[in-house]
Design an enzyme around this catalytic site. Structure first.
Site, PDB file in Angstrom:
ATOM      1  N   LYS A 183      42.478  56.962  80.784  1.00  0.00           N
ATOM      2  CA  LYS A 183      41.924  58.325  80.675  1.00  0.00           C
ATOM      3  C   LYS A 183      42.980  59.209  80.056  1.00  0.00           C
ATOM      4  O   LYS A 183      44.184  58.954  80.205  1.00  0.00           O
ATOM      5  CB  LYS A 183      41.555  58.875  82.059  1.00  0.00           C
ATOM      6  CG  LYS A 183      40.507  59.967  82.022  1.00  0.00           C
ATOM      7  CD  LYS A 183      39.129  59.385  81.820  1.00  0.00           C
ATOM      8  CE  LYS A 183      38.037  60.413  81.806  1.00  0.00           C
ATOM      9  NZ  LYS A 183      36.716  59.792  81.898  1.00  0.00           N
TER      10      LYS A 183
HETATM   11  P1  NAD Z   1      30.035  68.573  79.894  1.00  0.00           P
HETATM   12  O1  NAD Z   1      31.236  69.378  79.638  1.00  0.00           O
HETATM   13  O2  NAD Z   1      29.060  68.311  78.783  1.00  0.00           O
HETATM   14  O3  NAD Z   1      29.172  69.238  81.089  1.00  0.00           O
HETATM   15  C1  NAD Z   1      29.713  69.595  82.323  1.00  0.00           C
HETATM   16  C2  NAD Z   1      28.742  70.521  83.041  1.00  0.00           C
HETATM   17  O4  NAD Z   1      29.239  70.792  84.354  1.00  0.00           O
HETATM   18  C3  NAD Z   1      28.563  71.883  82.373  1.00  0.00           C
HETATM   19  O5  NAD Z   1      27.208  72.282  82.517  1.00  0.00           O
HETATM   20  C4  NAD Z   1      29.469  72.792  83.203  1.00  0.00           C
HETATM   21  O6  NAD Z   1      29.076  74.163  83.175  1.00  0.00           O
HETATM   22  C5  NAD Z   1      29.285  72.190  84.569  1.00  0.00           C
HETATM   23  N1  NAD Z   1      30.383  72.478  85.498  1.00  0.00           N
HETATM   24  C6  NAD Z   1      31.710  72.394  85.257  1.00  0.00           C
HETATM   25  N2  NAD Z   1      32.417  72.747  86.362  1.00  0.00           N
HETATM   26  C7  NAD Z   1      31.487  73.039  87.316  1.00  0.00           C
HETATM   27  C8  NAD Z   1      31.560  73.466  88.657  1.00  0.00           C
HETATM   28  N3  NAD Z   1      32.736  73.664  89.249  1.00  0.00           N
HETATM   29  N4  NAD Z   1      30.400  73.666  89.333  1.00  0.00           N
HETATM   30  C9  NAD Z   1      29.212  73.464  88.727  1.00  0.00           C
HETATM   31  N5  NAD Z   1      29.071  73.083  87.453  1.00  0.00           N
HETATM   32  C10 NAD Z   1      30.200  72.874  86.768  1.00  0.00           C
HETATM   33  O7  NAD Z   1      30.550  67.200  80.526  1.00  0.00           O
HETATM   34  P2  NAD Z   1      29.784  65.815  80.648  1.00  0.00           P
HETATM   35  O8  NAD Z   1      30.188  64.952  79.504  1.00  0.00           O
HETATM   36  O9  NAD Z   1      28.330  66.063  80.926  1.00  0.00           O
HETATM   37  O10 NAD Z   1      30.488  65.213  81.945  1.00  0.00           O
HETATM   38  C11 NAD Z   1      30.100  65.594  83.265  1.00  0.00           C
HETATM   39  C12 NAD Z   1      30.683  64.598  84.247  1.00  0.00           C
HETATM   40  O11 NAD Z   1      30.203  63.284  83.928  1.00  0.00           O
HETATM   41  C13 NAD Z   1      32.211  64.481  84.243  1.00  0.00           C
HETATM   42  O12 NAD Z   1      32.647  64.178  85.545  1.00  0.00           O
HETATM   43  C14 NAD Z   1      32.469  63.288  83.339  1.00  0.00           C
HETATM   44  O13 NAD Z   1      33.723  62.690  83.606  1.00  0.00           O
HETATM   45  C15 NAD Z   1      31.308  62.416  83.748  1.00  0.00           C
HETATM   46  N6  NAD Z   1      30.942  61.399  82.766  1.00  0.00           N
HETATM   47  C16 NAD Z   1      30.603  61.726  81.495  1.00  0.00           C
HETATM   48  C17 NAD Z   1      30.231  60.737  80.604  1.00  0.00           C
HETATM   49  C18 NAD Z   1      29.783  61.052  79.210  1.00  0.00           C
HETATM   50  O14 NAD Z   1      29.337  60.112  78.505  1.00  0.00           O
HETATM   51  N7  NAD Z   1      29.790  62.291  78.784  1.00  0.00           N
HETATM   52  C19 NAD Z   1      30.262  59.379  81.004  1.00  0.00           C
HETATM   53  C20 NAD Z   1      30.595  59.076  82.326  1.00  0.00           C
HETATM   54  C21 NAD Z   1      30.935  60.101  83.192  1.00  0.00           C
END
Ligand code: NAD
Length: 416
Positions: free
Chosen positions: A104
């Site tokens: 990461k």
């Molecule tokens: P992103 O930045 O597109 O979206 C994150 C969302 O969470 C946004 O809507 C943001 O406003 C919200 N958010 C952030 N902090 C917050 C809080 N304290 N309370 C409530 N809402 C909050 O990110 P993403 O790519 O959708 O990733 C989200 C999660 O999924 C992360 O933990 C990431 O590690 C995990 N993840 C993502 C992927 C991927 O393919 N994008 C794959 C596996 C895991």
């Protein structure tokens, strides 16, 4: 301590190590990252001043193959967070039976306060600073919080210039025009939706209009889950939140219109026909399925008793602390763990890497079929082990993952 994701990751490893009687020497190896880089990144800002940012890249394990894991840009990035996330990537790849270890990376910055030019210079400088760690056969980054396909394109370009040849397979989550895969952007949310369907089948529930869903976080993962569960699988999305707050409508929220509203206004808050709620209220909504899809440490010992969902399917990495897990288990709430539920992203990243290495590209139907096959198979292996050993799905997923890595370490032996 509960808030430190690395301590949380170590506790989860310990639980699995006990369950599978892991040899202490292998447990000791797995507690540590193989390699961690901390880099200072001096960047010329648009106003002519120079600002120095801090970047990290942690590689937890390469026992099964090159390390794989996203890069996030956030003011909250810490070394312990990156270490924990790299360890979770090791387990996630192992659960899905991918030939990868875990990594990461992250930069401590607020991308909303950077211009496009500043973001590009920061990304290119970071890539150059860690270039010796990267490579299609060494370590392959991907998008994570606040990074997207454009950031991946800059990384691919900077790396390619550095090594003197265009190297498609050095990152995944790229634009299609430079070796990205069809279906990658929706893969995490799509994979999670398949897992939701499978666990509901096991519980004797068919997903449909009677199934109520609440989603925390409406970014890449959360919004795709909303659209697939809400539109394709016909569930009722009753609550959604983001960092600005949440919205609630017991009669259902249109996930596509909500996405449009979010794109136009920057938040889900204020979506017509809904009532405002806080993130805490969202996590406590009376619903069938709760999908935390925002950040770590959202369900903790402080609020776990308030959860009223029957099923939690983790979209985010590490949204539930170990203490909260124990409380949820006592309350009879089933948790489908992150390392299984959100593995669709890395599964399709794997497909992208394979396509790049062969320079032969698949169509969307093939990608989605292969994703479904991989994640459903992983789900059933985890579910069956959980039933057989009478443990939680998280413990079963860890037992499988740690067992696979341990076997690779055992047969490879300890060098020198
Ligand atoms: P992103 O930045 O597109 O979206 C994150 C969302 O969470 C946004 O809507 C943001 O406003 C919200 N958010 C952030 N902090 C917050 C809080 N304290 N309370 C409530 N809402 C909050 O990110 P993403 O790519 O959708 O990733 C989200 C999660 O999924 C992360 O933990 C990431 O590690 C995990 N993840 C993502 C992927 C991927 O393919 N994008 C794959 C596996 C895991």
């Amino acid at each position: 301590m509960e808030e430190n994701p690395y301590q949380n990751a170590l506790k989860q490893l310990e639980i699995a190590a006990k369950q599978i009687n892991l040899e202490p020497w292998i447990h000791e190896i797995l507690k540590h990252c193989m390699q961690i880089s901390v880099v200072s990144l001096p960047i010329k800002m648009d106003d002519g001043t120079v600002k120095v940012f801090t970047g990290y890249r942690a590689q937890h394990s390469t026992a099964l193959g090159p390390s794989k894991g996203g890069i996030r840009y956030s003011p909250d990035v810490t070394m312990d967070e990156i270490k924990a996330l790299s360890m979770w990537m090791t387990w996630k790849c192992a659960v899905a039976e991918l030939p990868y270890g875990g990594a990461k990376g992250g930069i401590v910055c607020d991308p909303k306060k950077l211009s496009r030019g500043e973001l590009e210079r920061l990304t290119r400088r970071y890539t150059y600073a860690i270039i010796n760690m990267l490579g299609p056969k060494k370590d392959v980054p991907a998008p994570d919080i606040n990074t997207d396909k454009q950031v991946m394109a800059w990384i691919m370009d900077s790396y390619s210039i550095g090594v003197g040849e265009t190297t498609l397979g050095v990152v995944t989550g790229k634009p299609i025009s430079i070796g990205g895969s069809q279906g990658r952007e929706c893969a995490t949310g799509r994979g999670l939706s398949y897992v939701a369907r499978e666990i509901c089948k096991k519980l004797g529930v068919a997903l449909g209009p009677e199934t109520t869903v609440a989603i925390q976080g409406y970014g890449n993962v959360g919004s795709v889950v909303g659209v697939i569960l809400g539109q394709e699988m016909g569930c009722k999305i009753v609550g959604v939140s983001d960092i600005m707050g949440g919205v609630y409508n017991p009669n259902g929220i249109d996930p596509l219109l909500l996405k449009k509203h979010k794109n136009e206004t920057g938040s889900v808050v204020g979506f017509p026909g809904t009532q405002d709620i806080t993130n805490e209220e969202l996590l406590a909504l009376d619903c069938d399925i709760l999908v935390p899809a925002a950040v770590e440490n959202q369900i903790t010992k402080k609020n776990a008793r308030n959860v009223r969902a029957k099923l939690i399917i983790e979209g985010a990495n590490g949204p539930t602390t170990t203490e909260a897990d124990a409380i949820l288990e006592k309350e009879g709430i089933i948790v489908v763990p992150d390392i299984l539920a959100n593995s669709g992203g890395v599964i399709v990243s794997y497909f992208e890497w394979v396509q790049d290495l062969y320079s032969y590209f698949w169509d969307i139907d093939r990608v989605n079929q292969e994703l479904e096959r991989h994640i459903v198979k992983a789900f059933h292996k985890v579910y069956n082990l959980a039933q057989e050993k009478d443990v939680s799905l998280r413990t079963a997923a860890y037992m499988l993952a740690v067992g696979r890595i341990a076997e690779a370490i055992r047969v490879r032996g300890l060098y020198p």
